[in-house]
Write a protein that holds these residues in place. Structure first.
Motif, PDB file in Angstrom:
ATOM      1  N   ASP A  28       0.989  -1.044  -0.066  1.00  0.00           N
ATOM      2  CA  ASP A  28       0.146  -0.045  -0.061  1.00  0.00           C
ATOM      3  C   ASP A  28       0.987   1.383   0.063  1.00  0.00           C
ATOM      4  N   PRO A  42      -3.600  10.070  -4.868  1.00  0.00           N
ATOM      5  CA  PRO A  42      -4.556   9.104  -5.384  1.00  0.00           C
ATOM      6  C   PRO A  42      -5.846   9.762  -5.120  1.00  0.00           C
ATOM      7  N   LYS A  43      -7.027   9.321  -6.188  1.00  0.00           N
ATOM      8  CA  LYS A  43      -8.333   9.660  -5.847  1.00  0.00           C
ATOM      9  C   LYS A  43      -8.900   8.268  -5.269  1.00  0.00           C
ATOM     10  N   PRO A  44     -10.098   8.398  -5.072  1.00  0.00           N
ATOM     11  CA  PRO A  44     -10.859   7.198  -4.190  1.00  0.00           C
ATOM     12  C   PRO A  44     -10.859   6.074  -5.366  1.00  0.00           C
ATOM     13  N   GLY A  45     -10.279   4.851  -4.844  1.00  0.00           N
ATOM     14  CA  GLY A  45     -10.159   3.598  -5.555  1.00  0.00           C
ATOM     15  C   GLY A  45      -8.817   3.396  -6.326  1.00  0.00           C
ATOM     16  N   ASP A  46      -8.128   4.438  -6.318  1.00  0.00           N
ATOM     17  CA  ASP A  46      -6.694   4.301  -7.100  1.00  0.00           C
ATOM     18  C   ASP A  46      -5.909   3.344  -6.562  1.00  0.00           C
ATOM     19  N   GLU A  48      -6.456   0.710  -4.786  1.00  0.00           N
ATOM     20  CA  GLU A  48      -6.979  -0.621  -5.069  1.00  0.00           C
ATOM     21  C   GLU A  48      -6.785  -0.927  -6.594  1.00  0.00           C
ATOM     22  N   ARG A  49      -6.910  -0.017  -7.219  1.00  0.00           N
ATOM     23  CA  ARG A  49      -6.802  -0.521  -8.898  1.00  0.00           C
ATOM     24  C   ARG A  49      -5.307  -0.725  -9.146  1.00  0.00           C
ATOM     25  N   ASP A 135      -8.690  15.166 -12.833  1.00  0.00           N
ATOM     26  CA  ASP A 135      -9.571  14.029 -13.280  1.00  0.00           C
ATOM     27  C   ASP A 135      -8.951  13.238 -14.267  1.00  0.00           C
TER      28      ASP A 135
END
Length: 314
Positions: A28, A42-46, A48-49, A135
């Motif tokens: 992580d 990081p944006k939310p979910g980045d 994990e992706r 974005d």
């Protein structure tokens, strides 16, 4: 070989990988380090992706932004910014028309229209930059656009550059942010925003000035030649002397643009052989024979491949 702008990105990648392994951090933490160094965080979910596809694959994707599609919502937002997408000639025509009207009529309403147009240009250019930085999935490209835009700086508050700075990023910086440094160097050298900002568009040979006696063309101007070596390529300790600045300025005489030609034909660069100094030059220890525009192209080739340029940029 030409010095690649991709080198700067690869240097960041190497730094990320080295720091992650040296510190023996968790997966992580490694992913977070990469997202912070290669992008704007990081944006939310980045996280994990990236963990799912792997850091190496993510980095490879970022090095090839042309293969990363933009979201429909981001595309729609950028398309809605009409001035960002307009041709230079159209924007310049509107800017010059409003400036002329404000000068001629001298009433507050006309001046306000001019100010509103400039504000709209500035705001939409800034919105496009921010929207993509926040974005766009092409995060490394956005970091490098910001890096090169600052490296090849122009001042948006100077005269015509109020109208030209938006297309400068769009046409001279963004397409080359991860490509060949020589291509980037040439694009900035020929863009009217740079030509205007550092006054090269007015730079002429002494012979031309004597013939024309035109107050607008004040003879040889060294601003661009000095900045080209001191800031854009070799660096202040890159081994050049004042005579090299003068000789390089002579090489770039005639590199200009014509406002009417921009408005009518959207032609943003023009080499004027009449303004060019056709004498031979002695620059950086080399003899540059008279070849018109090709003298400037050769100078850019030399600067792009110079070891001092590699040291300065890295």
């Amino acid at each position: 070989m030409h010095f690649p702008t991709r080198f700067a990105a690869l240097f960041i990648v190497a730094l990320c990988t080295f720091n992650a392994h040296a510190a023996n951090v968790s997966q992580d933490q490694q992913v977070l380090l990469v997202l912070n160094r290669l992008g704007y965080g990081p944006k939310p979910g980045d996280i994990e992706r990236v963990k799912q596809i792997g850091i190496t694959r993510y980095i490879d994707q970022q090095l090839h932004p042309e293969n990363i599609p933009l979201q429909a919502t981001l595309v729609a937002r950028l398309v809605a910014l009409d001035t960002v997408n307009q041709a230079d000639g159209i924007i310049l025509d509107n800017f010059l028309s409003l400036r002329k009207a404000a000068t001629a009529q001298k009433d507050e309403e006309t001046k306000q229209q001019q100010r509103a147009f400039v504000t709209r240009l500035t705001d939409q250019t800034a919105e496009a930059r921010l929207a993509q930085a926040i974005d766009s999935p092409r995060q490394l490209q956005e970091v490098m656009v910001d890096f090169w835009f600052n490296h090849f700086n122009v001042f948006s508050g100077k005269g015509l550059d109020r109208a030209l700075v938006g297309s400068y990023e769009r046409d001279a910086i963004r397409p080359y942010a991860l490509g060949s440094f020589r291509d980037l160097l040439g694009a900035t050298a020929k863009h009217p925003a740079m030509l205007f900002y550092l006054d090269n568009w007015l730079s002429t040979s002494a012979e031309y000035q004597a013939r024309r006696k035109n107050a607008q063309n004040s003879g040889l101007n060294e601003n661009y030649a000095r900045e080209l070596m001191e800031l854009h390529t070799l660096g202040v300790d890159g081994g050049y002397r004042q005579n090299d600045v003068t000789e390089l300025a002579r090489i770039f005489t005639g590199w200009t643009f014509d406002q009417r030609d921009m408005v009518m034909n959207n032609r943003t660069f023009r080499f004027d052989p009449q303004r060019h100094d056709n004498g031979d030059k002695q620059w950086l220890g080399q003899r540059i024979t008279a070849q018109g525009q090709q003298e400037g192209e050769r100078a850019l080739d030399i600067l792009a491949m110079h070891p001092a340029t590699a040291r300065h940029l890295s």
